[in-house]
Design a protein around this motif. Structure first.
Motif, PDB file in Angstrom:
ATOM      1  N   GLU A   1     -19.690 -24.440 -48.381  1.00 45.36           N
ATOM      2  CA  GLU A   1     -20.427 -25.845 -48.056  1.00 45.36           C
ATOM      3  C   GLU A   1     -21.385 -25.441 -46.752  1.00 45.36           C
ATOM      4  N   PHE A   2     -22.534 -25.266 -46.808  1.00 49.46           N
ATOM      5  CA  PHE A   2     -23.237 -24.922 -45.837  1.00 49.46           C
ATOM      6  C   PHE A   2     -22.719 -23.767 -45.003  1.00 49.46           C
ATOM      7  N   MET A   3     -22.402 -23.855 -43.856  1.00 45.89           N
ATOM      8  CA  MET A   3     -21.769 -22.454 -43.103  1.00 45.89           C
ATOM      9  C   MET A   3     -20.329 -22.553 -43.016  1.00 45.89           C
ATOM     10  N   LEU A   4     -19.765 -23.736 -43.908  1.00 46.31           N
ATOM     11  CA  LEU A   4     -18.202 -23.571 -43.771  1.00 46.31           C
ATOM     12  C   LEU A   4     -17.522 -23.504 -45.161  1.00 46.31           C
ATOM     13  N   TRP A   5     -16.328 -23.158 -45.038  1.00 44.13           N
ATOM     14  CA  TRP A   5     -15.446 -22.650 -46.221  1.00 44.13           C
ATOM     15  C   TRP A   5     -14.253 -23.688 -46.151  1.00 44.13           C
ATOM     16  N   PRO A   6     -14.638 -24.933 -46.593  1.00 40.32           N
ATOM     17  CA  PRO A   6     -13.638 -25.938 -46.472  1.00 40.32           C
ATOM     18  C   PRO A   6     -12.438 -25.390 -47.759  1.00 40.32           C
ATOM     19  N   PRO A   7     -11.182 -25.354 -47.444  1.00 34.25           N
ATOM     20  CA  PRO A   7     -10.258 -25.264 -48.507  1.00 34.25           C
ATOM     21  C   PRO A   7     -10.111 -26.399 -49.898  1.00 34.25           C
ATOM     22  N   VAL A   8     -10.055 -25.861 -50.888  1.00 32.81           N
ATOM     23  CA  VAL A   8     -10.001 -26.692 -52.091  1.00 32.81           C
ATOM     24  C   VAL A   8      -8.686 -27.120 -52.390  1.00 32.81           C
ATOM     25  N   SER A   9      -8.492 -28.517 -52.102  1.00 33.29           N
ATOM     26  CA  SER A   9      -7.026 -28.861 -52.339  1.00 33.29           C
ATOM     27  C   SER A   9      -6.801 -29.423 -53.671  1.00 33.29           C
ATOM     28  N   GLU A  10      -7.845 -30.045 -54.576  1.00 34.01           N
ATOM     29  CA  GLU A  10      -7.461 -30.538 -55.865  1.00 34.01           C
ATOM     30  C   GLU A  10      -8.860 -30.273 -56.888  1.00 34.01           C
ATOM     31  N   ILE A  11      -8.404 -29.944 -57.974  1.00 32.39           N
ATOM     32  CA  ILE A  11      -9.412 -30.243 -59.119  1.00 32.39           C
ATOM     33  C   ILE A  11      -9.087 -30.476 -60.082  1.00 32.39           C
ATOM     34  N   ILE A  12     -10.209 -31.878 -60.526  1.00 30.14           N
ATOM     35  CA  ILE A  12      -9.748 -32.655 -61.464  1.00 30.14           C
ATOM     36  C   ILE A  12     -11.066 -32.668 -62.588  1.00 30.14           C
ATOM     37  N   VAL A  13     -10.521 -32.624 -63.869  1.00 31.36           N
ATOM     38  CA  VAL A  13     -11.484 -32.763 -64.791  1.00 31.36           C
ATOM     39  C   VAL A  13     -11.506 -34.494 -65.429  1.00 31.36           C
ATOM     40  N   GLU A  14     -12.675 -34.838 -65.309  1.00 28.51           N
ATOM     41  CA  GLU A  14     -12.597 -36.303 -65.486  1.00 28.51           C
ATOM     42  C   GLU A  14     -12.059 -36.591 -66.699  1.00 28.51           C
ATOM     43  N   ASN A  15     -11.312 -37.963 -66.816  1.00 31.63           N
ATOM     44  CA  ASN A  15     -10.738 -38.134 -67.889  1.00 31.63           C
ATOM     45  C   ASN A  15     -10.701 -39.616 -68.097  1.00 31.63           C
ATOM     46  N   PRO A  16     -11.384 -40.455 -69.056  1.00 32.99           N
ATOM     47  CA  PRO A  16     -11.792 -40.013 -70.200  1.00 32.99           C
ATOM     48  C   PRO A  16     -12.917 -38.777 -70.101  1.00 32.99           C
ATOM     49  N   PRO A  17     -13.374 -37.934 -70.758  1.00 29.10           N
ATOM     50  CA  PRO A  17     -14.229 -36.522 -70.490  1.00 29.10           C
ATOM     51  C   PRO A  17     -15.794 -37.119 -70.452  1.00 29.10           C
ATOM     52  N   THR A  18     -16.214 -36.927 -69.161  1.00 28.73           N
ATOM     53  CA  THR A  18     -17.457 -37.281 -68.881  1.00 28.73           C
ATOM     54  C   THR A  18     -18.405 -35.977 -68.625  1.00 28.73           C
TER      55      THR A  18
END
Length: 137
Positions: free
Chosen positions: A96-113
């Motif tokens: 993100e820009f010059m930073l590397w923030p850790p990704v803590s959660e990944i969510i596939v939207e439900n109901p599917p969008t």
């Protein structure tokens, strides 16, 4: 503290490990290109808790072209997999820009969008089209 890997199914080696990681993503409704792994040493999964771990020989940086996003995958990746979501994720960072923030959660939207969300501990949430993470992207 109990070993989170206890009772887990473990696959060793790149072929078997990759197959298991892909099967997990598929089974839990996550995009198959989410984990572009290289030189997999081991992949493990504990069905009762959803705990998953991946060990690879070296860090992988992957550029998701459709969304112009560079993502870094550490030699050790862990998280808890559940339907359409990975939480308490460790070992994945998105530039993100010059930073590397850790990704803590990944969510596939439900109901599917058709959208998938990435949350970082830094409070940044980004939403992208799911197809950006299809296999081969």
């Amino acid at each position: 503290m109990a070993d989170p890997k206890e009772g887990g199914v473990v696959k060793k080696g790149h072929e078997e490990g990759l197959k298991m990681a892909t099967t997990l993503l598929e089974e839990y409704g996550l995009p198959l290109g989410l984990l572009p792994l290289a030189d997999v040493v081991e992949v493990g999964f504990v069905k009762s808790t959803g705990y998953m771990w991946i060990v690879q020989k070296k860090k992988v940086e992957h550029s998701f072209k459709m969304i112009s996003k560079l993502v870094s995958y550490d030699t050790s990746i862990t998280g808890f997999v559940e339907k359409k979501r990975i939480k308490k994720l460790k070992g994945v960072k998105a530039k993100e820009f010059m930073l590397w923030p850790p990704v803590s959660e990944i969510i596939v939207e439900n109901p599917p969008t058709g959208k998938i969300q990435f949350k970082s501990l830094a409070g940044i949430t980004k939403t992208f089209p799911v197809e950006a993470f299809a296999a081969g992207q």
